[in-house]
Design an enzyme around this catalytic site. Sequence first.
Site, mmCIF file in Angstrom:
data_model
loop_
_atom_site.group_PDB
_atom_site.id
_atom_site.type_symbol
_atom_site.label_atom_id
_atom_site.label_comp_id
_atom_site.label_asym_id
_atom_site.label_seq_id
_atom_site.Cartn_x
_atom_site.Cartn_y
_atom_site.Cartn_z
ATOM 1 N N ASP A 1 65.785 46.057 -5.103
ATOM 2 C CA ASP A 1 64.124 45.826 -6.022
ATOM 3 C C ASP A 1 63.441 45.566 -4.619
ATOM 4 O O ASP A 1 63.727 44.589 -3.893
ATOM 5 C CB ASP A 1 64.141 44.318 -6.900
ATOM 6 C CG ASP A 1 62.842 43.875 -7.276
ATOM 7 O OD1 ASP A 1 62.060 44.417 -6.578
ATOM 8 O OD2 ASP A 1 62.741 43.235 -8.261
ATOM 9 N N THR B 1 55.162 60.975 -16.553
ATOM 10 C CA THR B 1 56.125 59.829 -16.621
ATOM 11 C C THR B 1 55.704 58.731 -17.172
ATOM 12 O O THR B 1 54.587 58.759 -17.807
ATOM 13 C CB THR B 1 56.398 59.658 -15.016
ATOM 14 O OG1 THR B 1 55.163 58.909 -14.545
ATOM 15 C CG2 THR B 1 56.805 60.740 -13.952
ATOM 16 N N TYR C 1 45.549 49.998 -7.696
ATOM 17 C CA TYR C 1 46.484 51.064 -7.494
ATOM 18 C C TYR C 1 46.042 51.766 -6.519
ATOM 19 O O TYR C 1 46.543 52.131 -5.773
ATOM 20 C CB TYR C 1 46.779 51.684 -8.936
ATOM 21 C CG TYR C 1 47.632 52.981 -8.700
ATOM 22 C CD1 TYR C 1 49.210 52.776 -8.712
ATOM 23 C CD2 TYR C 1 47.304 54.264 -8.850
ATOM 24 C CE1 TYR C 1 49.785 53.978 -8.253
ATOM 25 C CE2 TYR C 1 48.054 55.522 -8.493
ATOM 26 C CZ TYR C 1 49.520 55.201 -8.364
ATOM 27 O OH TYR C 1 50.149 56.109 -8.097
ATOM 28 N N ASN D 1 59.485 55.681 -2.933
ATOM 29 C CA ASN D 1 59.160 56.323 -4.311
ATOM 30 C C ASN D 1 58.595 55.161 -5.147
ATOM 31 O O ASN D 1 57.843 55.314 -5.968
ATOM 32 C CB ASN D 1 60.028 57.327 -4.867
ATOM 33 C CG ASN D 1 59.576 57.399 -6.055
ATOM 34 O OD1 ASN D 1 58.926 58.410 -6.603
ATOM 35 N ND2 ASN D 1 60.414 56.668 -7.175
ATOM 36 N N LYS E 1 47.398 52.538 -2.563
ATOM 37 C CA LYS E 1 47.958 53.666 -1.984
ATOM 38 C C LYS E 1 47.030 54.095 -1.069
ATOM 39 O O LYS E 1 47.562 54.766 0.287
ATOM 40 C CB LYS E 1 47.740 54.932 -3.180
ATOM 41 C CG LYS E 1 48.809 54.673 -4.316
ATOM 42 C CD LYS E 1 50.307 54.813 -4.065
ATOM 43 C CE LYS E 1 51.113 54.909 -5.095
ATOM 44 N NZ LYS E 1 52.721 54.779 -4.608
#
Length: 241
Positions: A57, A196, A161, A80, A165
């Site tokens: 984790d 996904t 998010y 990833n 990134k």
Amino acid sequence: MDKSIALVTGANKGIGKEIARQLADAGHTVYLGSRELSRGERAAEEIGGDTRALQIDVTDQRSVEDAAGQVPALDILVNNAGISGDGKTPDLEDLDTVRRIFETNVFGVFAVTNAFLPALRRSAHPRIVNISSGTGSMAASAGQVTGVMASPTPSGRFAAYRSSKTALNELTLLYAITLADEGFKVNALAPGARRTDLNANVATAGGDPAEGAAGAVRLALLPDDAPTGQFLSWDGTVVPW
Ligand code: NAP
């Protein structure tokens, strides 16, 4: 490159599972990082080859250190594991959500990379691939990018998010500079919008996760004379930071 040893975090599903599959199909040993060991075991069984499930984790320092203790030698680290959030603009973001996203997408990469650096330093061809996102490109947010890498969300949406990134991109560059003299190649990948569980928006409209994964595998197996510190799209084109 000869047979390598790779670790892919978040490899029990989605793009990570496809990266693991492609590396295993190419004959490499792959540790499938999974925060729930049983899910990693199921994925390893399905993929076959020389795959091993590894509980990790990325937000849990103890889990990260335990995992690193089980992997004495490593050639390829693919950061990833990632989570997306709820699409809000920054003015409406809830700070707990922001912290949760940065905890996985940014701090998790710091923790995992540093924990596995001793093993990577034993490799003759160490490679680190950070799975970023085209939505993290500041140039795209500023409307300076046209074509396929133009911002798919030309607004302030997905602020947590996307900024996570962006931070990951800078981290990629800083690791690349720091480790360049040791032969490391550290690059970031924009895998493209993929079908996904991550993003309900692309669940039906997105492309095949395997296509995005192939871009990561290319970066994982870069030759020694390849560049480091790049932000590349799944098809190998440079993405403006
Ligand atoms: P996904 O199918 O939701 O897979 C995410 C993986 O990360 C899962 O294995 C998940 O494990 C794992 N994960 C989440 N939090 C974790 C943690 N704390 N520790 C360890 N593993 C954790 O999503 P995906 O689309 O394949 O995403 C993979 C990467 O691609 C992410 O970094 C994402 O930001 C990036 N990306 C995706 C897209 C896209 O369109 N799909 C586009 C650009 C970038 P569980 O199964 O336990 O939840």
